[in-house]
Design a protein around this motif. Structure first.
Motif, PDB file in Angstrom:
ATOM      1  N   UNK A   3      22.460  21.618   4.332  1.00  0.00           N
ATOM      2  CA  UNK A   3      21.899  22.014   5.620  1.00  0.00           C
ATOM      3  C   UNK A   3      20.453  21.544   5.716  1.00  0.00           C
ATOM      4  N   UNK A  15      17.556  14.713  10.287  1.00  0.00           N
ATOM      5  CA  UNK A  15      17.693  14.816  11.737  1.00  0.00           C
ATOM      6  C   UNK A  15      16.339  14.816  12.436  1.00  0.00           C
ATOM      7  N   UNK A  43      19.500  34.825  19.096  1.00  0.00           N
ATOM      8  CA  UNK A  43      20.866  34.346  19.302  1.00  0.00           C
ATOM      9  C   UNK A  43      21.097  33.884  20.727  1.00  0.00           C
ATOM     10  N   UNK A  77      20.208  17.569   5.654  1.00  0.00           N
ATOM     11  CA  UNK A  77      20.565  16.960   6.942  1.00  0.00           C
ATOM     12  C   UNK A  77      19.537  17.289   8.018  1.00  0.00           C
ATOM     13  N   UNK A 105      32.465  22.261   8.244  1.00  0.00           N
ATOM     14  CA  UNK A 105      31.398  22.957   7.524  1.00  0.00           C
ATOM     15  C   UNK A 105      30.916  24.189   8.277  1.00  0.00           C
ATOM     16  N   UNK A 133      21.736  32.689  13.794  1.00  0.00           N
ATOM     17  CA  UNK A 133      23.183  32.621  13.639  1.00  0.00           C
ATOM     18  C   UNK A 133      23.591  32.817  12.185  1.00  0.00           C
ATOM     19  N   UNK A 185      30.907  16.282  14.569  1.00  0.00           N
ATOM     20  CA  UNK A 185      29.703  17.089  14.712  1.00  0.00           C
ATOM     21  C   UNK A 185      29.693  17.722  16.100  1.00  0.00           C
ATOM     22  N   UNK A 211      27.755  17.718  18.514  1.00  0.00           N
ATOM     23  CA  UNK A 211      27.367  16.889  19.652  1.00  0.00           C
ATOM     24  C   UNK A 211      28.495  15.942  20.068  1.00  0.00           C
ATOM     25  N   UNK A 254      35.289  29.820  13.466  1.00  0.00           N
ATOM     26  CA  UNK A 254      34.328  30.358  12.511  1.00  0.00           C
ATOM     27  C   UNK A 254      34.363  31.886  12.513  1.00  0.00           C
ATOM     28  N   UNK A 293      25.846  25.079  13.984  1.00  0.00           N
ATOM     29  CA  UNK A 293      24.745  24.374  13.317  1.00  0.00           C
ATOM     30  C   UNK A 293      24.912  22.890  13.628  1.00  0.00           C
ATOM     31  N   UNK A 294      23.973  22.293  14.339  1.00  0.00           N
ATOM     32  CA  UNK A 294      24.160  20.922  14.814  1.00  0.00           C
ATOM     33  C   UNK A 294      24.313  19.874  13.708  1.00  0.00           C
ATOM     34  N   UNK A 295      23.694  20.113  12.544  1.00  0.00           N
ATOM     35  CA  UNK A 295      23.750  19.084  11.514  1.00  0.00           C
ATOM     36  C   UNK A 295      24.962  19.236  10.601  1.00  0.00           C
ATOM     37  N   UNK A 296      25.869  20.158  10.954  1.00  0.00           N
ATOM     38  CA  UNK A 296      27.065  20.320  10.116  1.00  0.00           C
ATOM     39  C   UNK A 296      28.318  20.010  10.913  1.00  0.00           C
ATOM     40  N   UNK A 315      27.490  32.999  23.752  1.00  0.00           N
ATOM     41  CA  UNK A 315      27.528  32.198  24.973  1.00  0.00           C
ATOM     42  C   UNK A 315      27.114  30.760  24.694  1.00  0.00           C
ATOM     43  N   UNK A 316      26.132  30.589  23.834  1.00  0.00           N
ATOM     44  CA  UNK A 316      25.634  29.239  23.552  1.00  0.00           C
ATOM     45  C   UNK A 316      26.279  28.617  22.310  1.00  0.00           C
ATOM     46  N   UNK A 339      17.490  29.543  16.746  1.00  0.00           N
ATOM     47  CA  UNK A 339      18.854  30.008  17.021  1.00  0.00           C
ATOM     48  C   UNK A 339      19.769  29.837  15.820  1.00  0.00           C
ATOM     49  N   UNK A 340      19.647  28.670  15.163  1.00  0.00           N
ATOM     50  CA  UNK A 340      20.490  28.432  13.981  1.00  0.00           C
ATOM     51  C   UNK A 340      20.241  29.468  12.914  1.00  0.00           C
ATOM     52  N   UNK A 395      26.216  28.459  19.395  1.00  0.00           N
ATOM     53  CA  UNK A 395      25.434  28.609  18.156  1.00  0.00           C
ATOM     54  C   UNK A 395      26.073  27.975  16.934  1.00  0.00           C
TER      55      UNK A 395
END
Lengths: 238, 379, 390
Positions: free
Chosen positions: C7, C14, C387, C10, A112, C292, A148, A150, A164, A105-108, A100-101, C288-289, A103
């Motif tokens: 990962x 961040x 998750x 970064x 990636x 995942x 990214x 965001x 993915x 990876x924000x920095x990739x 739902x969220x 969460x990451x 998930x």
């Protein structure tokens, strides 16, 4: 319900599945004697009120948790008796998750993120690239590879998540409220995509959802109430 | 206090973070205590210097001696009440690393000059009556497991040969800061056995009648012996000891620098923990506000919490440091004293509370100013 | 299969502000640690550099230092004739008979007295000691009350300038020269004629404390030792100059090392706390990451390795920062009292490559422990609730 051994196109067979939690002196039965069969190419929706156990069932089917008793046969293997590393490896090979969220990876980047499951295989860098590009093309986001999360809208993020989920060609896809966080329009786009994956690419999709419109898209619907599975909705005839 | 349950709940919320915060305080205060211990060790002589005592030494350098005849000449001065003398022996007991200071002293006058050291009368009597006797400080006695009556051989370095002494007594001191590592024997014995320069002493200690007139007395003494073959330099005992420490270099600066780095790091850790903690509880703080807790109460609650972390950690740190000092000097005799002084403890407590308040201040102010509506919207 | 390092890199970028706690904690510890090691090494270097492999020092048998020793002129001459002693072009033995005393003189910086080591030497002293080079003025003339001073002594004491007259031991001495000994203990000393010094300090004129000889080759030491110990007229023993000075440094080096170790260890624990702090909150925020990644199929050990690597990266950065911050003290001249000679000695903080490596290894060590427990915790958390953002 018939309890036959797995036939040719039976993908997942669940037999006498129980899941109990102990809280102090209390025993809570989250899943009570669940039995079901899922076939290749099915689009299944699990529905039910909060606390009905549908998420728990999804977690068990996806190898994220182990049942108290019972068996879950996937392509002949009983994952209910697997553990640790073996279960993790099985999960990597057989399941694609959609949350739902989202998930991600924000920095990739999108690329990636989609590539991640492929890192668990022995594919070469070139091969991985081709798989990722294909997956992103299927979800219609080939042009957003280097963005990214965001920089993407909610609907786009979910589509990357779907890419993915399919990139390593898993046995089946598990979706936990895939449209839960989306507006109507984006939700429909996602559901269209899932429908296409089933119809055109022969994927098997298991979905937990609150949304009746999402459930309508599924070919099979199960209802859970207090840990008991039926294929009738309350007050409905088969 | 009625807010105690609220406070305790917050403390047990994220146990790991609580432990880390309290732990950081404990470590920082332990280190602070340790630095204080090192400081006390270096400045020991200065700390216990007698206010009414002066040290008279050869002007050229401390290793040059003074004639024994100076004792009478010093007593002739009005400003001088008592005079004693001593010489550094500098021998080796078994091996160089077993170092402890050895002095040949004037048995007639040494005891009254240093009232801070106490010896049982019968032991002192026995010492006076045995030319080869010695009095040992409690710390050194215990360090080597000696007993009264033991025969101690010391290998002379400056002088020659092996010198045997019999322990006739032990001296104790009242204060933690006093040095109880010394070894005293009779000057008469040294003078008898020395192969060179007889009737010379290392330095004189003089008790003056009026400590306020110390500068004048210092000058009077040095003038008396000016232009003689053995000119003197006189200073207050405090100045003499301070001169020694200065030669070690700027110890205080080093200690201060290290201490500052530690404090800075501590502030970082605790400050960030408090910020995180407050941010996570935005909802609750908003609810407290809707119930009617005024901004000052919120401020007080957060500051109280950060201070409690500080006090718990600080008490632990200082307590552990105290225990550490009780386990003995790790340099095994190179430091004259190894203890946690009252001043260090007091300063430690002060710093603890200060850091506790400062680290909680900004998060507290943020919490205080929190707009309820914004807070509720933040999931 | 490993979680890609990119990962971690970064993620650090961040959330950089939250790594500052670990970064600065570790930087502080490494800075102090390197400084302590540099102090001990500087001290040791100064002392050991005073000794040359080509020289031997002869003391009275049983004496551990010059101050405890005594050698008569006659004995010194006999030593000069022993095999293994180098000779100058005219055939004279290259040796210097020496006496050291301590004098109390005011420092420039504070005006208070410090003990300066005065070494009475023979006129061959410069020839025997290669490390010492005259940089200003001239050497003293034998028989006169003249001084040549080391460059550190010149910097430290009031009135120690070329041409000035100083009163020591009731006599007037003129400073006629300044020498540079390359930063070893001699730079903190004042040299003069040994016999003149003996007179001034009321010692027998022909009684010295030590004899330093130049060996005709470093391998000659055993021969010299043999000759000296078997000669019935002598009650002395020979030692390599380097070994002699190494022994002199033991007490203070031990003190610096013990105290420094105590302080650094405690600070190290504090830094680990800082790292733990950073890592626990990082893992909390990225719950969460992590879940995942594990759902996708990365193993628990892959997660542990990944977060330990992240902690090590931060620690390395902190270590580099600390090393960089403390680097300027390299070469900084400080001075302290050498307990064994009782005199004031200048030395330079010495940061060598191996000290820097030690500092960085210490940083990694702290980073490892700061990352291990949080990483294990991350790998053990239940995946499913995480998750869903719980």
């Amino acid at each position: 319900m018939a309890k036959d051994p797995q036939t040719q196109d039976e993908l997942i067979t669940v037999k006498n599945l129980h899941k109990k939690y102990t809280r102090g002196s209390e025993i809570i039965e989250v899943l009570n004697d669940v039995n079901l069969n899922i076939h290749k190419g099915d689009f299944v929706a699990f529905m039910g009120p909060s606390g009905s156990g549908k998420t728990t069932l999804l977690n068990l089917l996806g190898g994220l948790d182990l049942p108290t008793s019972g068996s879950i046969l996937v392509e002949g293997e009983d994952i209910a008796v697997m553990s640790g590393k073996r279960l993790t490896a099985w999960r990597a090979r057989h399941v694609g998750f959609i949350f739902q969220l989202y998930n991600l990876i924000p920095v990739m980047t999108a690329f990636q993120n989609v590539e991640l499951p492929l890192l668990l295989t022995r594919l070469s860098k070139e091969n991985r690239r081709r798989h990722v590009e294909t997956a992103l093309a299927i979800v219609g986001l080939a042009d957003r590879m280097d963005h990214y999360p965001r920089q993407l809208s909610g609907g786009q993020e979910q589509r990357v998540a779907i890419a993915r989920a399919i990139v390593a060609d898993p046995t089946f896809l598990l979706c936990d409220e895939p449209t839960g966080d989306l507006d109507r329009k984006s939700a429909n786009e996602i559901l269209d995509l899932l429908t296409r994956l089933v119809a055109e690419h022969g994927k098997t999709v298991l979905m937990v959802t609150h949304d009746p419109l999402a459930a309508k898209r599924a070919g099979t619907r199960f209802y859970l109430e207090k840990g008991v599975l039926t294929d009738n909705s309350p007050g409905e005839e088969e | 206090m009625k807010y105690l349950p609220l406070l305790l709940v917050n403390l047990s919320r994220k146990k790991i973070r609580t432990i880390l915060t309290i732990g950081s305080f404990a470590i920082a205060l332990f280190l602070f205590g340790l630095l204080g211990v090192i400081d006390s060790a270096f400045y020991q002589g200065v700390d216990v210097a007698g206010v009414d005592r002066l040290i008279v030494r050869n002007k050229t350098s401390l290793i040059m001696p003074l004639p024994i005849a100076y004792k009478q000449r010093l007593l002739q001065l009005d400003a001088v009440k008592d005079v004693t003398f001593a010489s550094w022996f500098g021998g080796v007991y078994q091996e160089p690393k077993n170092f402890f200071p050895q002095f040949a002293v004037d048995v007639d006058t040494y005891r009254t000059m240093y009232p801070e050291f106490t010896v049982a009368d019968d032991q002192w009597e026995a010492f006076v009556n045995d030319r080869q006797g010695c009095i040992v400080g409690r710390k050194t006695l215990e360090r080597f497991g000696w007993k009264i009556g033991d025969r101690i051989p010391i290998q002379a370095s400056i002088y020659r040969g092996v010198w045997d002494f019999t322990i006739r007594g032990v001296y104790d001191a009242r204060r933690d800061a006093d040095d109880t590592t010394q070894f005293w024997f009779q000057y008469a014995y040294l003078n008898e056995r020395t192969p060179f320069q007889k009737d010379f002493v290392g330095w004189y200690t003089v008790r003056i009648t009026n400590p306020d007139k110390a500068p004048e007395t210092v000058n009077a003494i040095d003038e008396r012996f000016a232009n003689s073959s053995f000119e003197t330099t006189t200073e207050t005992e405090k100045a003499f000891m301070a001169g020694f420490v200065k030669q070690f270099g700027n110890i205080k600066l080093i200690i201060l620098s290290v201490g500052s780095i530690v404090l800075f790091t501590l502030l970082l850790v605790t400050g960030s923990n408090m910020s995180l903690s407050v941010r996570e509880r935005t909802n609750e703080i908003a609810i407290l506000k809707t119930i009617g807790f005024g901004p000052e109460k919120i401020l007080a609650l957060v500051l109280l919490e950060s201070t409690v972390y500080a006090v718990l950690g600080g008490a632990m740190g200082l307590g552990l440091c105290e225990l550490f000092t009780l386990s003995g000097d790790p340099t095994n005799g190179l430091l004259p004293v190894f203890y946690l002084s009252g001043e260090t403890i007091a300063m430690g407590c002060g710093i603890t509370v200060l850091v506790g308040l400062v680290s909680g201040l900004i998060p507290a102010l943020i919490a205080m100013r929190l707009n309820i509506v914004d807070a509720m919207r933040r999931v | 299969m490993a979680i890609p390092l990119i990962y971690n890199i970064r993620s650090i970028k961040e959330r950089f502000s939250s790594t500052l706690v670990a970064l600065f904690s570790i930087a502080g510890v490494v800075a102090v640690f390197v400084a302590m090691l540099a102090m001990a090494k500087g001290f040791e270097k100064t002392l050991v550099a005073s000794g040359s492999p080509e020289n031997a020092i002869i003391l009275r048998g049983g004496a551990n230092s010059e101050m405890e020793s005594s050698i008569e002129l006659e004995q010194a001459r006999i030593i000069g004739d022993a095999p293994g002693v180098a000779r100058d072009p005219d055939g004279h033995p290259l040796m210097s008979w020496e006496v050291v005393v301590v004098a109390s003189l005011p420092l420039r910086s504070t005006g208070t007295d410090a003990n300066v080591q005065i070494r009475g030497v023979s006129k061959e002293a410069l020839a025997v000691r290669d490390s010492v080079k005259l940089i200003e003025g001239r050497f003293f003339n034998p028989g006169l009350a003249e001084l040549v001073i080391g460059k550190h002594a010149r910097d430290a004491y009031a009135g120690f300038d070329l041409g000035n007259v100083i009163t020591i031991g009731g006599r007037q001495w003129t400073i006629v020269g300044i020498f540079d000994a390359g930063g070893n203990t001699f730079d903190s000393e004042v040299w003069c004629d040994a016999q003149v010094l003996n007179q001034a300090f009321k010692r027998p004129e022909n009684l010295f404390q030590s004899v330093t000889v130049r060996l005709d080759s470093p391998e000659s030491l055993p021969r010299l030792k043999e000759a000296i110990s078997t000669d019935p007229r002598l009650t002395v023993s020979a030692k390599s100059e380097i070994a002699y000075y190494a022994d002199q440094s033991i007490m203070i080096t031990t003190l610096i090392n013990v105290l420094g170790f105590m302080v650094a260890s405690v600070m190290g624990i504090g830094a680990v706390f800082g790292a733990l702090n950073t890592m626990y909150s990082a893992i909390s925020a990225r719950n969460r990451e992590i879940a995942t990644l594990r759902a996708i199929g990365f193993s628990g050990s892959a997660v542990v390795v990944s977060f330990v690597m992240e902690s090590l990266l931060i620690a390395l950065l902190g270590g580099l920062l600390g090393a960089l911050l403390i680097l300027p003290i390299h070469g900084y001249t400080a001075s302290t009292i050498n307990w064994q000679t009782f005199s004031h000695m200048s030395f330079a903080f010495s940061i060598t490559a191996d000290i820097l490596v030690k500092g960085l290894l210490f940083a990694l060590f702290m980073g490892f422990f700061g990352g291990l427990f949080p990483a294990i915790r991350a790998a053990r958390r239940p995946i499913a609730p995480a998750l869903r953002g719980l």
